[in-house]
Write an enzyme that holds these catalytic residues in place. Structure first.
Site, PDB file in Angstrom:
ATOM      1  N   ASP A   1       0.684  -1.332   0.047  1.00 24.93           N
ATOM      2  CA  ASP A   1      -0.076  -0.115  -0.060  1.00 24.93           C
ATOM      3  C   ASP A   1       0.716   1.193  -0.097  1.00 24.93           C
ATOM      4  OD1 ASP A   1      -2.289   1.683   0.343  1.00 24.93           O
ATOM      5  OD2 ASP A   1      -1.907   1.507   2.413  1.00 24.93           O
ATOM      6  N   LYS A   2       0.283   2.473  -0.347  1.00 25.78           N
ATOM      7  CA  LYS A   2       0.925   3.523  -0.333  1.00 25.78           C
ATOM      8  C   LYS A   2       0.769   4.377   1.055  1.00 25.78           C
ATOM      9  CE  LYS A   2      -0.236   7.368  -2.437  1.00 25.78           C
ATOM     10  NZ  LYS A   2      -0.138   8.541  -1.301  1.00 25.78           N
TER      11      LYS A   2
ATOM     12  N   LYS B   1      -9.192  17.252 -12.408  1.00 29.29           N
ATOM     13  CA  LYS B   1      -7.693  17.797 -12.179  1.00 29.29           C
ATOM     14  C   LYS B   1      -7.266  19.190 -11.972  1.00 29.29           C
ATOM     15  CE  LYS B   1      -5.628  13.520 -14.311  1.00 29.29           C
ATOM     16  NZ  LYS B   1      -7.002  13.137 -15.102  1.00 29.29           N
TER      17      LYS B   1
ATOM     18  N   ASP C   1      -1.458  -0.960   5.844  1.00 32.62           N
ATOM     19  CA  ASP C   1      -1.569  -0.454   7.280  1.00 32.62           C
ATOM     20  C   ASP C   1      -3.227  -0.146   7.540  1.00 32.62           C
ATOM     21  OD1 ASP C   1      -1.491   3.097   7.522  1.00 32.62           O
ATOM     22  OD2 ASP C   1      -1.710   1.902   5.466  1.00 32.62           O
TER      23      ASP C   1
ATOM     24  N   ASP D   1      -6.558  -2.758   3.161  1.00 30.30           N
ATOM     25  CA  ASP D   1      -5.693  -3.859   2.920  1.00 30.30           C
ATOM     26  C   ASP D   1      -5.929  -5.249   3.274  1.00 30.30           C
ATOM     27  OD1 ASP D   1      -4.058  -1.715   1.433  1.00 30.30           O
ATOM     28  OD2 ASP D   1      -3.297  -0.775   3.762  1.00 30.30           O
TER      29      ASP D   1
END
Length: 1060
Positions: free
Chosen positions: A400-401, A562, A798, A802
Site C-alpha cells: 500500500d502507499k 484535475k 496498514d 488492505d
C-alpha cells in the site's frame, strides 16, 4: 453546538450504551444490560433494501447482523475438528494415524502400543496447543477492538427492550472511529458540515466533506431526534464504497418532508471524524458493512515449504511400499503374504519420520520467538507461527502507499516563479518579500495596504520581484478549500480564540493534506488564513492587518478535471479575481503561452514532488455577472447538467496569467528508499497498490525510488471497452524495461477481456503502480499473481482497505500505524515501520527457510538410516519381518538420544545478519528453492543408505557370538554417527549446540545401565566393543567429512566467499 450536544445528552438521559460489539458501560438509566445481550443479534437471509425508523428499533422489518470484528479461524465448536482436519490432511499424519490404529489388530502388532501412540499424541498435542494459543490471542485482540465505548442517545426512562445495531443514535466525537455504516444527521460545526478521514477505507489521503440531513440539522437539540416521526429508506448492502442511494422522510411535518440521500450523507465504518461531534443513525452493521464486504474471510495458510515436505513424504511412502513388496517377493509370496506386506509396512514405517512434523512445528515456534526478540525490529509481532519459512522465498511484494510507504504528512518544498525558484533553504527571502510589500505603505494608509499598493504594483510593465512573489503567495493563500478551526488550549477558551484569531489554538481542516501544507506555508511566510465560512475568507498580513475577501464561486477539485478554482472579491477594492490551481497536464492549455512550464514541471516531478500550477485572471464586474447568470442557468438544467456546467466554467479558463509552480512532498517513512533497493537487489519485484490518485501515486513511486531515475514510466491511459484495451496493450507491449502505472478502472477492463495478456506483460515490468484500486481489486491482483506465476507473494499494508490483500497473499504483513490496527490484526506478521520489512525477509525469512530445510532433511536422514539397517538385517536373516530394535530403543533413538542435537539446527546460520543485509543477492538463491529440492533430497537418501548399510554390515561382520552384540554395536555406532553428522552439518556453532551434543551422549551412556534387556552391559565395557564401534563410526562418517572439505575447497557456496 457542543453545548447543545451536552444539553441534548442531559435532556434525553443520554446513556453511554455501547454499540453491539463494544464494551457496555452505562452511566445512568440502563442498568443490567450486559455485553452478551448487546451482541444477541444474528443476521440471516439475503441482503435487501430496508426501512430504518429513527429511534424506534421495535419497528424494524428484519433481523440484522451483530456488529463485531472477527479475525479468528475457528469458533468454540469448530476448533478441535478444524485443527484435526488441517493436521490429517497432511499425508504423513494420516498415515501415522492408520499405522497406530493397525496395532489394535493382533496379527499386525509388532511391539508395545505406546511406541506408536505416544509419538502421534505428542505431535497432535503440540499442534493443538499452538493453535489454541494463537486463537486465544486473536480473540483477545478482536475483543479489544470490539469493546470500544460510544455514547448513545436514548429516551428518558425507556431503555431499549430489544437492543439492536440498526436504528441506534450514536454520538461520535472528533478523531473517533465510526463503528458502523451510518446516516449523518447532525453536527456541532458552525458551517453545518464535517470532514471525514477515509484512508483506512479507500486509501485516499484527501479528507471528505460530509453533509448532515438538512431537516435534522435544523432541529434545536439532538434530543429532538427522538420526538420526530421519521425513517430512512436505504438500498441493500453492497460493496460500493463510493456511492449510496436512499431517502430520508419526516412524516410528522405538514406536508411530509422527503430528502434524497447520497454518499455525502453517509459515515462508513472505519472512517474517522476529523472535525466536530456528529450524531448519526446506524444503517448497516456486522457483515453488511461496506468495509467488511470488501474484506475476504480469514483462511488457514499452508506454507509452500510444508507442501514440499508433504510431497517428499509421499515419495518416501512409495519407497516404503516398494521395499515391502520386494521383501515379500523375495519370499516368493509364500503363505499369508498379504499379512506379511502389512507387517513389513509397519516394520519399515520409520522411513517416514513421525518426528518430522513436530520438529518443524517446534522450529517455527523458535523462529517466531527469535523474530519477536530481535532488538533491531522492535514491536514486531508474529500472529501466525505456521509460515515463517514463506518470508524466505518472496518473489512479489505488493504494498500500500498511504501510511505504509508514506507518513501522509505533506511538506512544502519549492516555489517556482519561472525565472527564480525558492527551496526550503531560501524561504526567508520569500518572507522578506512579503514583509516589504506590506510595509511600503505609510502608517496613515495602513487600513488596507495591499489594496492601495497592490494594484499600482500590478499595473507596472516591469513588476518587481516582491510583487511577483506577493501575487503568488496570495493566490496560494486564497485558492483552496481549507477552513481554520479554533480550539481551546487550556489558557484561552474557544470563543475568545476565534475572536482574537489566536495562533496557538488554530488548526486547519481540509479535504486534502496538500492544501493544508500550502496554507501552512503561506502562514510561515507571513500571509495567514485566519477565518473562513461559506461566503467569506480572512487573511492576516505580517503587520497584523486583516484582509477580507468575499467568496463568489468555488469550483472543487475532481478526478476528471484535475483542477480547482475560486472567484473572490477583495472587499477593500471591489476587485474580482479568478484563481485556479491544478495538474500541469490540464493547466498547460489554460495559461498564457510560456517557455518554462513543461520543463520545470518535469524537473520537479523527477524529484518526487507533487506539482501544482497556480494561475489567475482578473474579471470585470460585467464579465462576472454574465458568467454567474450562465452558471446558475446551467446548474438548474435537468439534462446534461454536468456537461453544461463544465462548458460555462471553461469559458473563463482561457488566457490565464501563470503565477507560479508549487512543489509539495509527501514525507516517506524512514529508510523506505534503501529498503526498496534492498528488496530489488534480492530479486523481489515490488508492486504498489493504492486507492489514491494517479498523480499522487506516480510522485510517491518516483520519490521512493520504486521507479529508478533511468526507467521510463508507461501511464496506461483510461480505457472503457475491449477495443481500447487492445490498442493500449499493444502500445505497452512495444515498451521495454518500463514501469507501469494503471488506474483501477482500466485494470478492471483489461482483466475482463485480456487477463492472461495483461498479467504476462505486467509481470515483466520492473515495477507496477496500480492507483484508484478498491480493496477487492487489491485481493484480485494478489490472487492472479499467485495463479499466473506460481510464485510466493507478500502483501504489506496498514489500513482496513488492505485486509483483503493481506489475507489473500501467501504472507501478509501489517504495519501498525497511526490509523488503527485492523491490518495489523489480520496479518500474519505485524511490524511498526516499513523499513523493518527488509530485515524480516533478508535475515529472519532466509534463516527460517534454510534452517527448516536442513532440519527436515536431517530428520529424514535419521529415519532412513535406521530403516536401511532394518532392511539389511531382514535381508540377511531370510527376509524375516522381525524388528531389529524394540521398545524403548526405537522411541529413545528419535527422542532423548538424538532430538536435541538435531533440533539445535534451528540455531544454525551460514552468515551473520549484517552480511545478509549487506548482500541481499544471497536471498536470490532461496527463490529457486535450492536448500530443499529433489536433488538435495536424493543426496541425503544416498548418504542414509550408505551409512545405514555400513553400520549394519560392519556390526554383522564384527560381532562375536551373540545376537545381542549386534544390537549393542550397531545401535551405539548409529547414535555416534548421528551426533557426528549434526556436527558436520552445522555451519556456525552456538553454545547450545555443544551442550545438546554432550547432553545426548551423556544420556545414552547413562541409560545403558537400564537397557540390559536389549544390550549386554558387560560387553559394552570391553575394549573389543570400543574399537569395533570406533571403526564402524569412522568408516560411515570420514568419507563425508572428506567430501565436505573438497567441496568447500573447489566449489564453495556463495555465502562462504563472504565469510572467509
Amino acid at each position: 453546538m457542543r453545548d447543545t450536544q451536552r444539553e441534548a445528552e442531559t435532556q434525553a438521559e443520554g446513556e453511554a450504551g455501547a454499540m453491539p460489539g463494544a464494551r457496555c458501560r452505562t452511566r445512568s438509566h440502563d442498568p443490567g444490560i450486559t455485553c452478551c445481550e448487546w451482541l444477541r443479534c444474528c443476521g440471516g437471509g439475503e441482503p435487501r433494501p430496508r426501512t430504518v425508523w429513527l429511534g424506534h428499533p421495535e419497528k424494524r422489518d428484519q433481523r440484522y447482523p451483530r456488529n463485531v470484528i472477527n479475525n479468528q479461524k475457528y469458533n468454540f465448536f469448530t476448533f478441535l475438528p478444524g485443527v484435526l482436519f488441517n493436521q490429517f490432511k497432511y499425508f504423513f499424519n494420516l498415515y501415522f494415524l492408520l499405522l497406530a490404529c493397525s496395532q489394535f489388530v493382533p496379527e499386525m502388532r509388532l511391539g508395545a502400543l505406546y511406541t506408536y501412540w505416544v509419538p502421534l499424541g505428542f505431535v497432535l498435542a503440540v499442534t493443538v496447543i499452538r493453535e489454541a494459543v494463537e486463537e486465544i490471542r486473536c480473540y483477545v485482540r478482536d475483543r479489544e477492538v470490539n469493546c470500544q465505548v460510544y455514547s448513545r442517545l436514548t429516551a428518558r426512562g425507556q431503555p431499549p427492550r430489544s437492543p439492536r445495531a440498526t436504528s441506534f443514535f450514536l454520538f461520535i466525537t472528533q478523531n473517533q472511529r465510526v463503528p458502523a455504516d451510518m446516516i449523518f444527521l447532525r453536527t456541532s460545526e458552525k458551517n453545518g458540515s464535517c470532514f471525514l478521514r477515509t484512508d483506512q477505507l479507500d486509501g485516499e489521503t484527501d479528507w471528505k466533506l460530509r453533509l448532515p440531513v438538512a431537516c435534522t440539522q435544523r432541529l434545536p437539540t439532538a434530543a429532538d431526534l427522538l420526538q420526530i416521526r421519521s425513517y430512512v429508506y436505504a438500498e441493500e448492502p453492497n460493496i460500493d464504497i463510493h456511492n449510496f442511494v436512499g431517502t430520508f422522510t419526516r412524516e410528522d411535518s405538514d406536508p411530509p418532508i422527503s430528502e434524497s440521500l447520497s454518499i455525502e450523507n453517509t459515515l462508513w465504518a472505519g472512517t474517522v471524524i476529523a472535525s466536530g461531534t456528529v450524531v448519526g443513525v446506524v444503517l448497516y452493521s456486522g457483515r453488511e458493512l461496506r468495509s467488511v464486504m470488501n474484506t475476504s474471510n480469514p483462511r488457514s495458510k499452508i506454507g509452500l515449504f510444508d507442501l514440499e515436505v508433504n510431497c517428499l513424504t509421499k515419495i518416501l511412502f512409495g519407497a516404503l511400499v516398494v521395499v515391502s513388496l520386494v521383501m515379500v517377493a523375495l519370499q516368493h509370496f509364500a503363505g499369508r503374504w498379504y499379512l506379511q506386506i502389512i507387517r513389513f509396512l509397519l516394520l519399515f514405517s520409520n522411513i517416514i519420520p513421525i518426528s518430522l512434523r513436530v520438529n518443524l512445528d517446534m522450529g517455527k515456534i523458535v523462529y517466531s520467538w527469535v523474530i519477536r526478540r530481535d532488538s533491531k525490529i522492535p514491536g514486531t509481532v508474529v500472529r501466525s507461527s505456521t509460515i515463517p519459512e514463506q518470508l524466505g522465498r518472496i518473489s512479489y511484494l505488493l504494498t500500500d502507499k498511504t501510511g505504509t510507504l508514506t507518513q501522509n504528512e505533506m511538506v512544502f518544498k519549492r516555489l517556482h516563479l519561472g525565472t527564480v525558484a525558492y527551496g526550503l533553504d531560501s524561504m526567508d527571502e520569500v518572507q522578506s518579500h512579503i514583509f516589504s510589500i506590506y510595509t511600503q505603505v505609510k502608517p496613515s494608509q495602513s487600513q488596507d495596504p495591499p489594496a492601495q499598493k497592490g494594484p499600482t504594483l500590478t499595473t507596472k510593465v516591469r513588476r518587481t520581484m516582491s510583487s511577483r512573489v506577493h501575487e503568488a503567495v496570495k493566490a496560494i493563500a486564497l485558492c483552496h478549500n481549507v477552513t481554520p478551526v479554533y480550539e481551546s488550549n487550556g489558557v484561552t477558551d474557544q470563543a475568545e480564540a476565534e475572536k482574537q484569531y489566536e495562533d496557538s489554538c488554530r488548526v486547519y481542516q481540509a479535504s486534502s493534506p496538500d492544501e493544508v501544507a500550502l496554507v501552512q506555508w503561506t502562514e510561515s511566510v507571513g500571509l495567514t488564513l485566519v477565518g473562513r465560512d461559506q461566503s467569506s475568507m480572512q487573511l492576516r498580513t505580517p503587520g497584523d492587518q486583516i484582509l477580507n475577501f468575499t467568496i463568489l464561486q468555488i469550483f472543487p477539485f475532481t478526478y476528471e478535471s484535475k483542477r480547482m478554482g475560486i472567484i473572490v472579491r477583495d472587499e477593500s477594492t471591489g476587485e474580482i479575481t479568478f484563481y485556479m490551481k491544478g495538474a500541469d497536464v490540464v493547466m498547460a492549455g489554460i495559461v498564457q503561452y510560456n517557455d518554462w512550464l513543461e520543463e520545470e514541471c518535469g524537473n520537479m516531478a523527477r524529484e518526487g514532488l507533487r506539482v501544482l500550477v497556480v494561475a489567475k485572471k482578473s474579471l470585470a464586474e460585467e464579465q462576472y455577472q454574465d458568467f454567474e447568470a450562465r452558471y446558475v442557468q446551467a446548474k438548474l438544467s435537468v439534462h446534461d447538467r454536468s456537461l453544461k456546467v463544465a462548458t460555462v466554467i471553461e469559458s473563463l479558463e482561457m488566457e490565464m496569467e501563470l503565477l507560479c509552480l508549487t512543489g509539495v512532498e509527501d514525507q516517506l517513512q524512514a529508510d523506505v528508499r534503501p529498503t526498496l533497493e534492498t528488496l530489488r537487489n534480492a530479486g523481489i519485484k515490488v508492486w504498489m497498490l493504492t486507492g489514491d490518485k494517479l498523480e499522487t501515486a506516480t510522485c510517491t513511486a518516483k520519490n521512493a525510488h520504486l521507479v529508478t531515475r533511468n526507467q521510463d514510466i508507461h501511464v496506461f491511459r483510461l480505457v472503457t471497452n475491449r477495443s481500447e484495451a487492445h490498442l493500449e496493450l499493444n502500445a505497452f507491449r512495444r515498451k521495454h524495461d518500463c514501469a507501469l502505472v494503471i488506474s483501477g478502472d482500466s485494470l478492471e477492463v483489461c482483466l475482463k477481456y485480456y487477463e492472461y495478456e495483461f498479467m504476462e506483460l505486467a509481470c515483466q515490468c520492473p515495477a507496477v503502480v496500480c492507483c484508484r484500486c478498491t480493496p477487492t481489486q487489491k485481493a484480485q491482483i494478489v490472487r492472479l499473481l499467485q495463479e499466473r506465476t506460481g510464485k510466493l507473494t507478500c502483501a504489506v499494508g496498514d489500513g482496513g482497505n488492505d485486509v483483503s490483500m493481506i489475507q489473500e497473499s501467501d504472507c501478509g504483513v501489517g504495519v501498525e500505524g497511526k490509523e488503527g490496527k485492523q491490518a495489523s490484526l489480520a496479518a500474519d506478521f505485524s511490524i511498526t515501520q516499513f523499513k523493518h520489512l527488509g530485515r524480516l525477509l533478508m535475515v529472519h525469512g532466509r534463516n527460517s527457510y534454510k534452517r527448516s530445510a536442513a532440519l527436515s532433511q536431517f530428520v529424514i536422514h535419521r529415519s532412513l538410516c535406521i530403516s536401511t539397517m532394518q532392511a539389511v538385517f531382514s535381508s540377511v536373516f531370510y527376509f524375516a519381518s522381525v524388528p531389529l530394535y524394540q521398545g524403548f530403543l526405537i522411541i529413545g533413538y528419535s527422542t532423548i538420544y538424538t532430538m536435541f542435537p538435531v533440533f539445535s539446527l534451528v540455531l544454525d546460520k551460514d552468515v551473520k545478519s549484517e552480511v545478509a543485509m549487506l548482500y541481499p543477492e544471497l536471498y536470490k538463491d532461496l527463490l529457486k528453492g535450492r536448500p530443499l529440492s529433489y536433488k538435495t533430497f536424493l543426496i541425503w537418501v544416498l548418504i542414509s543408505i550408505y551409512q545405514g548399510s555400513t553400520i549394519m554390515y560392519g556390526a554383522l561382520l564384527l560381532f562375536e557370538s551373540e545376537f545381542v552384540h549386534i544390537v549393542a554395536i550397531s545401535f551405539t555406532s548409529l547414535i555416534l554417527t548421528e551426533l557426528l553428522m549434526v556436527a558436520l552439518t552445522i555451519q556456525t556453532w552456538h553454545w547450545l549446540m555443544t551442550v545438546a551434543e554432550l547432553l545426548s551422549l551423556a544420556c545414552y551412556i547413562a541409560s545403558l545401565v537400564f537397557l540390559h534387556e536389549f544390550i549386554d552391559v558387560y560387553f559394552i565395557a570391553t575394549l573389543s566393543f570400543l574399537w569395533k564401534v570406533s571403526v564402524i563410526t569412522l568408516v560411515s562418517c570420514l568419507p563425508l567429512y572428506v567430501l565436505k572439505y573438497l567441496r568447500r575447497r573447489f566449489s564453495p557456496p556463495s555465502y562462504s566467499k563472504l565469510t572467509s
